[in-house]
Design a protein around this motif. Structure first.
Motif, short mmCIF file in Angstrom:
data_model
loop_
_atom_site.label_atom_id
_atom_site.label_comp_id
_atom_site.label_asym_id
_atom_site.label_seq_id
_atom_site.Cartn_x
_atom_site.Cartn_y
_atom_site.Cartn_z
N ILE A 190 82.11 24.62 32.20
CA ILE A 190 82.74 25.06 33.45
C ILE A 190 83.74 26.18 33.15
N LEU A 191 83.64 27.24 33.91
CA LEU A 191 84.61 28.33 33.84
C LEU A 191 85.38 28.31 35.16
N ARG A 192 86.61 27.85 35.10
CA ARG A 192 87.43 27.78 36.33
C ARG A 192 88.17 29.12 36.48
N LYS A 193 87.80 29.88 37.53
CA LYS A 193 88.38 31.21 37.70
C LYS A 193 89.74 31.11 38.38
N GLY A 194 90.64 31.97 37.97
CA GLY A 194 91.97 31.96 38.59
C GLY A 194 92.88 32.93 37.88
N LYS A 195 94.18 32.73 38.05
CA LYS A 195 95.16 33.63 37.43
C LYS A 195 94.89 33.71 35.93
N SER A 196 94.66 32.54 35.31
CA SER A 196 94.07 32.49 33.97
C SER A 196 92.74 31.79 34.14
N ASP A 197 91.73 32.24 33.41
CA ASP A 197 90.44 31.54 33.46
C ASP A 197 90.46 30.42 32.43
N LEU A 198 90.03 29.22 32.85
CA LEU A 198 89.99 28.07 31.94
C LEU A 198 88.54 27.66 31.73
N ILE A 199 88.18 27.40 30.49
CA ILE A 199 86.77 27.14 30.17
C ILE A 199 86.65 25.84 29.38
N SER A 200 85.77 24.96 29.83
CA SER A 200 85.58 23.72 29.08
C SER A 200 84.13 23.25 29.11
N ASP A 201 83.71 22.72 27.97
CA ASP A 201 82.39 22.10 27.88
C ASP A 201 82.52 20.58 27.73
N GLY A 202 83.73 20.07 27.98
CA GLY A 202 83.95 18.63 27.84
C GLY A 202 84.46 18.26 26.45
N GLU A 203 84.46 19.25 25.55
CA GLU A 203 84.97 19.00 24.19
C GLU A 203 86.23 19.81 23.93
N THR A 204 86.19 21.07 24.37
CA THR A 204 87.33 21.97 24.13
C THR A 204 87.76 22.56 25.47
N VAL A 205 88.99 23.08 25.47
CA VAL A 205 89.43 23.86 26.64
C VAL A 205 89.98 25.18 26.11
N ASN A 206 89.42 26.28 26.57
CA ASN A 206 89.88 27.61 26.19
C ASN A 206 90.42 28.33 27.41
N MET A 207 91.34 29.23 27.15
CA MET A 207 91.94 29.97 28.26
C MET A 207 91.81 31.47 27.99
N VAL A 208 91.54 32.23 29.04
CA VAL A 208 91.57 33.70 28.93
C VAL A 208 92.54 34.21 29.98
N SER A 209 93.63 34.84 29.52
CA SER A 209 94.59 35.34 30.50
C SER A 209 94.95 36.80 30.25
N ILE A 210 94.02 37.52 29.61
CA ILE A 210 94.19 38.97 29.46
C ILE A 210 94.53 39.54 30.83
N PHE A 211 95.44 40.54 30.87
CA PHE A 211 95.81 41.09 32.17
C PHE A 211 94.60 41.72 32.84
N GLY A 212 94.38 41.37 34.10
CA GLY A 212 93.27 41.95 34.85
C GLY A 212 93.80 42.90 35.91
N SER A 213 93.59 42.51 37.16
CA SER A 213 94.07 43.36 38.25
C SER A 213 94.69 42.47 39.33
N PRO A 214 95.72 42.97 39.99
CA PRO A 214 96.30 42.18 41.08
C PRO A 214 95.48 42.25 42.36
N ARG A 215 94.46 43.09 42.41
CA ARG A 215 93.60 43.16 43.60
C ARG A 215 92.64 41.97 43.60
N ARG A 216 92.51 41.31 44.74
CA ARG A 216 91.65 40.12 44.82
C ARG A 216 90.48 40.36 45.78
N CYS A 217 89.94 41.58 45.76
CA CYS A 217 88.84 41.89 46.68
C CYS A 217 87.61 41.06 46.33
N GLY A 218 86.80 40.75 47.33
CA GLY A 218 85.61 39.94 47.12
C GLY A 218 84.62 40.64 46.21
#
Ligand code: NAX
Ligand code: ATP
Ligand code: MG
Length: 341
Positions: free
Chosen positions: A223-251
């Motif tokens: 599962i990749l949970r999208k948000g301010k930081s993206d959180l990723i888990s396969d049920g064994e580990t949890v990784n986070m990606v919070s590299i700066f992106g963009s403040p625009r939240r366009c669809g």
């Protein structure tokens, strides 16, 4: 490096900021003159209906822009000419049907026809993305369930996004126990998954534990949970990606993520054995980390240029262009014999 530790039963789960740039560098292949069309990835997006034509386009074109050779879209008959007109690069199959255009007595035969059309191609795909702009028509979703079952039988990786997550949330068996499935929920989609699987509300104070429980509850999928930081888990580990992106939240940005994942995913599968030795991480998790990092980098470059006017099409412009060029580096054992683009 940010380090969030959480208790999970008797285990302490450490959520680390993934070394996304390094992963990206290591898995981005260079262009090889000896390869033929298709070897860098053949992908399919299952999505596109009367309401939504942008989402499947974003997902499919992102896969091409990041390096895939062929990108297909399986959509409804109404959506097909529109998606084709956005880009001549996409191969568009107008095969899906919504309830309004099908009589009850035709449903069985049409459903079999849809499945047969997709089955002709399935073995050729390195990955399918189910859901961008799919809509929620019950008959259409029934057909897509059958397509997902077919993909599973063929061992084709499945990325589930958008309305595909609506389908899966109500039919967890479609992905449960399938390690080649990746779910990419946004805030609403995540809320619905948590309610269904864990029978609770989203808990941001214990986000890692909850994501881990969710991944375990579904069983097998990443599962990749999208948000301010993206959180990723396969049920064994949890990784986070919070590299700066963009403040625009366009669809549409989430759609890029699903399409982009596909190509990264294909490459990862090819290199999986080697990668596993290096990173000791599930290749699906690696794909998510790379996809998340790429999207955020492209979004940040686009925002520098366009500021408040940044749209998803602007972000797509930077995919594979400056974004990958900036992260590529020479890793001889990885790229020997390859020509860098
Ligand atoms: N340009 C485009 O074509 C875009 C299309 N998109 C597609 O739009 C679709 C919806 O994505 P969102 O992120 O907006 O999804 P959300 O889950 O945020 O909901 C979208 C809409 O559906 C309604 N909804 C929520 N639960 C429902 C239910 N159980 N039954 C019926 N309606 C319900 C909500 O009220 C909301 O108006 C997806 O297929 C997505 O891929 C988005 O990706 C944005 C861009
Ligand atoms: N608050 C935020 N700050 C920075 N980046 C974010 C934020 N929220 C989302 N993102 C980034 O934008 C990407 C798309 O996430 P988003 O939640 O917009 O998906 P989505 O709603 O599915 O998009 P779509 O409109 O394509 O359906 C994510 O990968 C994430 O990296
Ligand atoms: Mg979305």
């Amino acid at each position: 490096m940010q380090d969030l530790s959480a208790k999970f039963g008797s285990r302490t789960i450490t959520t680390v900021e993934a070394d996304a740039e390094s992963i990206l560098r290591k898995i981005t292949p260079t262009l090889d003159p000896n390869r033929h069309k298709g070897q860098a990835g053949k992908v399919a997006v299952i999505g596109g209906c009367r309401e939504y034509t942008g989402a499947p386009y974003f997902a499919a074109i992102s896969a091409l822009k990041i390096g895939a050779d062929l990108s297909h879209v399986f959509c409804t008959k109404d959506a097909a000419p529109i998606i084709k007109s956005y880009s001549p690069e996409l191969i568009v199959h107008p095969i899906l049907e919504e309830s309004y255009s099908v009589r009850d007595e035709e449903k069985g035969s049409i459903s079999s026809k849809v499945l047969a059309e997709v089955a002709k191609w399935m073995e050729r795909f390195d990955c399918i993305v189910v859901g961008p702009g799919l809509g929620r028509d019950p008959f259409l979703l029934d057909c897509v369930s059958e397509i997902m079952k077919l993909a599973r039988r063929s061992n084709v990786p499945i990325v589930v996004d958008g309305d595909g997550l609506f389908l899966v949330t109500n039919n967890l068996d479609l992905v449960s126990g399938y390690p080649l499935a990746v779910l990419t929920p946004n805030i609403n989609e995540y809320k619905r998954l948590v309610q269904k699987v864990l029978d609770s509300e989203v808990n941001d104070q214990e986000a890692s534990e909850q994501l881990l429980s969710l991944a375990r509850g579904i069983g097998g999928a990443t599962i990749l949970r999208k948000g301010k930081s993206d959180l990723i888990s396969d049920g064994e580990t949890v990784n986070m990606v919070s590299i700066f992106g963009s403040p625009r939240r366009c669809g549409g940005q989430g759609d890029i993520l699903s399409g982009r994942f596909v190509t990264t995913e294909c490459l990862i599968l090819i290199l999986a054995c080697f990668l596993l030795e290096i990173f000791q991480l599930n290749p699906m998790v690696l794909g998510c980390i790379a996809a998340s990092a790429l999207l955020r980098k492209a979004a940040s470059i686009a925002f520098k240029d366009k500021k408040r006017a940044t749209l998803t099409t602007d972000i797509i412009e930077y995919l594979g262009r400056r974004c990958i060029e900036e992260t590529q580096c020479s890793i001889p054992e990885f790229h020997s014999g390859f020509l860098r683009a």
